[in-house]
Motif scaffolding. Sequence first.
Motif, PDB file in Angstrom:
ATOM      1  N   MET A   1     -12.626 -21.011  16.564  1.00 39.69           N
ATOM      2  CA  MET A   1     -11.303 -21.379  17.044  1.00 39.69           C
ATOM      3  C   MET A   1     -10.823 -22.664  16.380  1.00 39.69           C
ATOM      4  O   MET A   1      -9.635 -22.811  16.073  1.00 39.69           O
ATOM      5  N   GLN A   2     -11.722 -23.595  16.157  1.00 39.04           N
ATOM      6  CA  GLN A   2     -11.350 -24.830  15.455  1.00 39.04           C
ATOM      7  C   GLN A   2     -10.925 -24.532  14.014  1.00 39.04           C
ATOM      8  O   GLN A   2      -9.932 -25.073  13.529  1.00 39.04           O
ATOM      9  N   ASP A   3     -11.681 -23.648  13.348  1.00 40.25           N
ATOM     10  CA  ASP A   3     -11.313 -23.260  11.984  1.00 40.25           C
ATOM     11  C   ASP A   3      -9.988 -22.499  11.984  1.00 40.25           C
ATOM     12  O   ASP A   3      -9.155 -22.691  11.084  1.00 40.25           O
ATOM     13  N   TRP A   4      -9.799 -21.656  12.982  1.00 43.23           N
ATOM     14  CA  TRP A   4      -8.558 -20.875  13.091  1.00 43.23           C
ATOM     15  C   TRP A   4      -7.358 -21.796  13.283  1.00 43.23           C
ATOM     16  O   TRP A   4      -6.277 -21.561  12.729  1.00 43.23           O
ATOM     17  N   GLU A   5      -7.542 -22.848  14.065  1.00 43.00           N
ATOM     18  CA  GLU A   5      -6.442 -23.793  14.289  1.00 43.00           C
ATOM     19  C   GLU A   5      -6.029 -24.475  12.988  1.00 43.00           C
ATOM     20  O   GLU A   5      -4.833 -24.671  12.734  1.00 43.00           O
ATOM     21  N   GLN A   6      -6.996 -24.834  12.160  1.00 42.70           N
ATOM     22  CA  GLN A   6      -6.664 -25.444  10.873  1.00 42.70           C
ATOM     23  C   GLN A   6      -5.900 -24.474   9.983  1.00 42.70           C
ATOM     24  O   GLN A   6      -4.929 -24.857   9.316  1.00 42.70           O
ATOM     25  N   GLN A   7      -6.321 -23.219   9.974  1.00 43.35           N
ATOM     26  CA  GLN A   7      -5.621 -22.220   9.177  1.00 43.35           C
ATOM     27  C   GLN A   7      -4.212 -21.991   9.699  1.00 43.35           C
ATOM     28  O   GLN A   7      -3.259 -21.839   8.924  1.00 43.35           O
ATOM     29  N   LEU A   8      -4.053 -21.965  11.021  1.00 44.69           N
ATOM     30  CA  LEU A   8      -2.734 -21.796  11.614  1.00 44.69           C
ATOM     31  C   LEU A   8      -1.814 -22.949  11.249  1.00 44.69           C
ATOM     32  O   LEU A   8      -0.631 -22.748  10.934  1.00 44.69           O
ATOM     33  N   SER A   9      -2.339 -24.160  11.313  1.00 42.80           N
ATOM     34  CA  SER A   9      -1.531 -25.338  10.988  1.00 42.80           C
ATOM     35  C   SER A   9      -1.043 -25.276   9.550  1.00 42.80           C
ATOM     36  O   SER A   9       0.141 -25.547   9.265  1.00 42.80           O
ATOM     37  N   SER A  10      -1.920 -24.908   8.636  1.00 44.71           N
ATOM     38  CA  SER A  10      -1.532 -24.805   7.226  1.00 44.71           C
ATOM     39  C   SER A  10      -0.497 -23.700   7.023  1.00 44.71           C
ATOM     40  O   SER A  10       0.513 -23.894   6.329  1.00 44.71           O
ATOM     41  N   ALA A  11      -0.730 -22.533   7.644  1.00 43.95           N
ATOM     42  CA  ALA A  11       0.211 -21.419   7.495  1.00 43.95           C
ATOM     43  C   ALA A  11       1.564 -21.754   8.106  1.00 43.95           C
ATOM     44  O   ALA A  11       2.612 -21.378   7.569  1.00 43.95           O
ATOM     45  N   SER A  12       1.560 -22.479   9.220  1.00 47.37           N
ATOM     46  CA  SER A  12       2.816 -22.869   9.861  1.00 47.37           C
ATOM     47  C   SER A  12       3.622 -23.800   8.965  1.00 47.37           C
ATOM     48  O   SER A  12       4.849 -23.671   8.852  1.00 47.37           O
ATOM     49  N   GLN A  13       2.962 -24.742   8.318  1.00 50.49           N
ATOM     50  CA  GLN A  13       3.652 -25.642   7.401  1.00 50.49           C
ATOM     51  C   GLN A  13       4.245 -24.878   6.221  1.00 50.49           C
ATOM     52  O   GLN A  13       5.374 -25.145   5.794  1.00 50.49           O
ATOM     53  N   GLN A  14       3.492 -23.922   5.700  1.00 49.25           N
ATOM     54  CA  GLN A  14       4.003 -23.126   4.583  1.00 49.25           C
ATOM     55  C   GLN A  14       5.167 -22.251   5.021  1.00 49.25           C
ATOM     56  O   GLN A  14       6.107 -22.016   4.252  1.00 49.25           O
ATOM     57  N   ALA A  15       5.127 -21.759   6.255  1.00 51.07           N
ATOM     58  CA  ALA A  15       6.234 -20.952   6.764  1.00 51.07           C
ATOM     59  C   ALA A  15       7.507 -21.786   6.854  1.00 51.07           C
ATOM     60  O   ALA A  15       8.605 -21.316   6.516  1.00 51.07           O
ATOM     61  N   GLU A  16       7.390 -23.027   7.309  1.00 46.29           N
ATOM     62  CA  GLU A  16       8.551 -23.906   7.361  1.00 46.29           C
ATOM     63  C   GLU A  16       9.098 -24.176   5.965  1.00 46.29           C
ATOM     64  O   GLU A  16      10.316 -24.221   5.755  1.00 46.29           O
TER      65      GLU A  16
END
Length: 532
Positions: free
Chosen positions: A302-317
């Motif tokens: 879940m910690q690794d998933w959160e980092q991936q989500l944060s990166s993907a969210s920034q790229q989506a913006e």
Amino acid sequence: MMSSSPPAGAADGDGDMETLPLAAASDYASVASTFDPLLSTSSPPSPPTPAAFPLSRASSSFVDPPSYADVAASSPRSASASSSASPRSARAATSEYSYIAVSDPETEAEAAATSLVPGSGPTYISYLVTSARRGDHRRHSVRRRFRDFVTLADRLAESFRGNFVPPRPDKNTVESQVMQRDEFVAQRRAALERYLWRLAEHPAIGASDELRVFLQAEGKMPLPSSTDVASRMLDGAARLPRQLLGEEAVAPPQDVVQPAKGGRDLLRIFKELKQSMVTDWGGVRPPLVEEDKEFLQKKQKMQDWEQQLSSASQQAEALVKAQQDMGETMGALGLAFVKLTKFETEEAMYESQRIRAVDSKRIATAAVKASRTCRDLNTQTVKYLDTLHEHLGIMLSVHTAFSDRASALLTVQTLMSDLASLQSKIEKLEAASSKVFGGDRTRLRKVHELRETIRATEDAKCCALREYERIKENNKIELSRLDRERREDFLEMLKGYVTSQASYAEKIVDGWETVAEETSGYARRSSDDVTY
């Protein structure tokens, strides 16, 4: 899609160019109001209510694409939502509530406020919360303010420890001062409605009494007990001398199912802090440790998933911002060709100049159409990629649930250490008393008191163990549910995103292909010149 027409027929529309005021052409909005090649087509839907985290508010373009979070603010489960099936709508269909809406914000004065100047006292915004339970045709309407939502969130956090309780919207006082009042209220209204829907869709919270009372109970929501920090600290200060004097104070068994809070649990906080330091820094193995290897692995994932989500969210913006820039650039291109068309029309001395003016108008039309398509594409992109933001917000709930588990484990460890310490004291007192002929009555009385304390501590330990096991089970259920919903949500997101990108790209290509066909005469004349 633009229809193909010969140059002569298109020249009939040059009158639109003659009425274009050149002085106002620098402003996209002015251009749109005087010349819009797409007025004959249906106007695109207005952008949804802005959300709390806009990318860009400053835009003079009549294209005005929505920001990344614009669509996120509007509830996808409202009565006007699309009827197409999706994982979220399916979860809403299984919830206890068929309708939830937050509307009609009103300004109200504080009841206890007194002011010499009428109308100058403190005020707050209240919202009309309307709901209907599935199978019940009645609708309940109650007035709630933001403080009531905070109270609801606090009660749910206490009642559903170990569950992934959806986080409530933040109280951003800085944003409320910077933004326009109506805009801020609209954003908060949409965020609160979305929050209530998330609660209603939760399998455990949706059927809870806490949510039902909030949605249906008339009148003001009562504040939870002991919310005043100052009163907690004063109460703790009053009890502190007894604790420092060494008098044993064991918390009632039912109190250990909640984490230590403020001054009322000052001794407990000290004990648990000591236990934590002994475990972390002293290298002493606690009497009970986290041995669920599967949970520890999932926690790391879940910690690794959160980092991936944060990166993907920034790229989506970044993607949405790039599409927004593309739309504005297309609008600027259309404006440039509008100016060129007006110049060619006013200064035309030859028929070839008039023909070029017609072709310039076609390019302007295609550019404006592409600009609007980019805006619509941005709306769809935000709609689908907001799943990244939503799941990133869920991670806050995951952290809280894991923290509940760690806190419950620490409470059990502390109580077990207390039991070992009390038992050691009894053994020492009994050994000392045995050396005195006839026994030491003072020590024997102290042993009796310690045994009573041990019984109370045992009861508290049993309650704490049950709470710890309950939280562990909640964690297990929630992790399984989140994993299932994550697969559903992201599959739906990817399918919708790819489909929308392909569909709108095809629209843009079709528009420019039409222009290419309508201006193909230039290529034929160039080929004839080369042959000659």
